[in-house]
Write an enzyme that holds these catalytic residues in place. Sequence first.
Site, PDB file in Angstrom:
ATOM      1  N   ASP A 145      -3.129  31.459  -8.872  1.00 13.48           N
ATOM      2  CA  ASP A 145      -4.223  31.683  -9.803  1.00 13.48           C
ATOM      3  C   ASP A 145      -5.555  31.221  -9.220  1.00 13.48           C
ATOM      4  OD1 ASP A 145      -2.255  32.463 -11.610  1.00 13.48           O
ATOM      5  OD2 ASP A 145      -2.126  30.475 -12.525  1.00 13.48           O
ATOM      6  N   TYR A 204       6.182  23.918  -5.261  1.00 12.99           N
ATOM      7  CA  TYR A 204       4.821  23.651  -5.716  1.00 12.99           C
ATOM      8  C   TYR A 204       4.663  22.152  -5.948  1.00 12.99           C
ATOM      9  CZ  TYR A 204       3.697  28.558  -6.685  1.00 12.99           C
ATOM     10  OH  TYR A 204       3.431  29.898  -6.575  1.00 12.99           O
TER      11      TYR A 204
END
Length: 251
Positions: free
Chosen positions: A55, A114
């Site tokens: 994002d 992540y």
Amino acid sequence: MSDILRLKLLIAYDGRPFRGWQSQATKDAVQDHVEAAFANTIGEKVSVQGSGRTDAGVHALAQIAHADVPTARLEVTAWQGALNNFLPPEIRVLRVTRAAPDFHARFSARGKIYTYRIWNSQYLHPLEIGRVWHMPSALDLDILRAGLVLLEGQHDFAGFAANRAPGYAAEDTVRTIQQITLSRRGELLTLRFEGNGFLYKMVRLLTGTLVRCAQGRAELTFIHELLAEKGARKTSFAAPAEGLYLTRVLY
């Protein structure tokens, strides 16, 4: 011998100036800049495929991408320097290697890692601006750890996925999180998520919901309910983009 060579790229970027990885009409995404660097290097358009989207504002320590280029243009060892010459300083190609013709940065991946960084102190260190989620309020780390255990394993994570435009939503929302770990070093809390795949904004929604529980503003039963209801209800507690890093793509 084929006249086309498939390259595998290891790319790091500071996500703050860009509108995510995925190419945008405004040409201000990371993918746009990498494709422009290829075009400036060899004078023709090259399609660059990443392992997945990040994002706007999300960072990457190790995004993986592939690109097909004419074999005769440059030696493999020369591509890193050539591309970096045309990239903004917030994007760097860390390594370029020859890939098998059937390698695909996205479809060959078997999982991702992540990392989410939280600065848990009254004051934010100035060198961490834009790189962590500043959380000045107290967090119950025992509750946070208990929440991590609830989320590990295979679940339907539809309740932890942001809505997408029609045609872009994932049809299958079942994912497996092999492990979530929490570490603390001074004021810095680090969450590490390893899974076979992640839905749109899933890590940010997982982190935001975990922190909400650790603040005492929601019960751990809320996580139970979201997993059980399989998207009938969704969490709205999304951690900000600047604390999130794509750390590794697993092949």
